[in-house]
Design a protein around this motif. Structure first.
Motif, PDB file in Angstrom:
ATOM      1  N   VAL A  27       8.360 -16.256  -3.735  1.00  0.00           N
ATOM      2  CA  VAL A  27       7.279 -16.346  -4.715  1.00  0.00           C
ATOM      3  C   VAL A  27       6.064 -15.576  -4.206  1.00  0.00           C
ATOM      4  CG1 VAL A  27       5.621 -17.931  -5.776  1.00  0.00           C
ATOM      5  CG2 VAL A  27       8.043 -18.526  -5.682  1.00  0.00           C
ATOM      6  N   ASP A  31       4.584 -11.941  -9.155  1.00  0.00           N
ATOM      7  CA  ASP A  31       5.637 -12.416 -10.052  1.00  0.00           C
ATOM      8  C   ASP A  31       5.155 -12.505 -11.501  1.00  0.00           C
ATOM      9  OD1 ASP A  31       7.497 -12.659  -8.019  1.00  0.00           O
ATOM     10  OD2 ASP A  31       6.934 -14.724  -7.578  1.00  0.00           O
ATOM     11  N   PRO A  33       4.874 -14.106 -15.290  1.00  0.00           N
ATOM     12  CA  PRO A  33       4.789 -15.478 -15.796  1.00  0.00           C
ATOM     13  C   PRO A  33       6.191 -16.015 -16.100  1.00  0.00           C
ATOM     14  CG  PRO A  33       3.188 -14.086 -16.882  1.00  0.00           C
ATOM     15  CD  PRO A  33       4.080 -13.178 -16.076  1.00  0.00           C
ATOM     16  N   MET A  34       6.375 -17.302 -15.904  1.00  0.00           N
ATOM     17  CA  MET A  34       7.709 -17.892 -16.068  1.00  0.00           C
ATOM     18  C   MET A  34       7.688 -19.116 -16.962  1.00  0.00           C
ATOM     19  SD  MET A  34       9.418 -17.643 -12.332  1.00  0.00           S
ATOM     20  CE  MET A  34       9.161 -16.202 -11.314  1.00  0.00           C
ATOM     21  N   ILE A  36      10.171 -22.317 -17.315  1.00  0.00           N
ATOM     22  CA  ILE A  36      11.247 -22.956 -16.557  1.00  0.00           C
ATOM     23  C   ILE A  36      11.541 -24.310 -17.177  1.00  0.00           C
ATOM     24  CG2 ILE A  36      11.901 -23.889 -14.305  1.00  0.00           C
ATOM     25  CD1 ILE A  36       9.925 -21.839 -13.078  1.00  0.00           C
ATOM     26  N   THR A  50      13.675 -27.163  -8.225  1.00  0.00           N
ATOM     27  CA  THR A  50      12.944 -26.503  -9.303  1.00  0.00           C
ATOM     28  C   THR A  50      11.481 -26.906  -9.281  1.00  0.00           C
ATOM     29  OG1 THR A  50      14.955 -26.468 -10.626  1.00  0.00           O
ATOM     30  CG2 THR A  50      12.888 -26.123 -11.798  1.00  0.00           C
ATOM     31  N   LEU A  57       4.890 -21.415  -7.382  1.00  0.00           N
ATOM     32  CA  LEU A  57       4.333 -20.496  -8.379  1.00  0.00           C
ATOM     33  C   LEU A  57       2.871 -20.833  -8.667  1.00  0.00           C
ATOM     34  CD1 LEU A  57       7.393 -20.373 -10.802  1.00  0.00           C
ATOM     35  CD2 LEU A  57       6.505 -18.448  -9.462  1.00  0.00           C
ATOM     36  N   CYS A  64       2.995 -20.384 -15.212  1.00  0.00           N
ATOM     37  CA  CYS A  64       4.334 -20.907 -15.507  1.00  0.00           C
ATOM     38  C   CYS A  64       4.219 -22.160 -16.362  1.00  0.00           C
ATOM     39  CB  CYS A  64       5.112 -21.188 -14.224  1.00  0.00           C
ATOM     40  SG  CYS A  64       4.445 -22.506 -13.215  1.00  0.00           S
ATOM     41  N   TYR A  66       6.616 -25.532 -17.255  1.00  0.00           N
ATOM     42  CA  TYR A  66       7.770 -26.250 -16.712  1.00  0.00           C
ATOM     43  C   TYR A  66       8.061 -27.471 -17.571  1.00  0.00           C
ATOM     44  CZ  TYR A  66      10.468 -28.928 -13.197  1.00  0.00           C
ATOM     45  OH  TYR A  66      11.425 -29.651 -12.523  1.00  0.00           O
TER      46      TYR A  66
END
Length: 80
Positions: A27, A31, A33-34, A36, A50, A57, A64, A66
């Motif tokens: 990480v 990186d 944007p995610m 998840i 996770t 992150l 992110c 989640y």
């Protein structure tokens, strides 16, 4: 944390096949944007892994989102 035996990571130079599957070690602020999501009853990937990834992150200021669902097992989107 326990994870799969091998990870395959996309890099600018191509795919990196690595025996260190802990994505937390990769990480960085660069990186993308995610989004998840994970299921708490996943028998393959420990949801704590996770959650640790999401924490890494956030620590790197990577945007992110989640979602942790109670049920769904492993890979429900891949099942018919």
């Amino acid at each position: 944390m326990q994870a799969s035996a091998v990870s395959v990571l996309p890099t600018p130079q191509g795919l990196l096949v690595n025996s260190d599957p802990d994505l937390v070690n990769y990480v960085g602020a660069h990186d993308a944007p995610m989004f998840i999501w994970h299921c708490a009853d996943d028998p393959v990937v420990d949801p704590r892994d996770t959650t640790a990834l999401v924490a890494a992150l956030q620590a790197a200021d990577v945007p992110c989102e989640y979602h942790l669902f109670a049920h769904g097992g492993h890979g429900p989107a891949a099942q018919p």
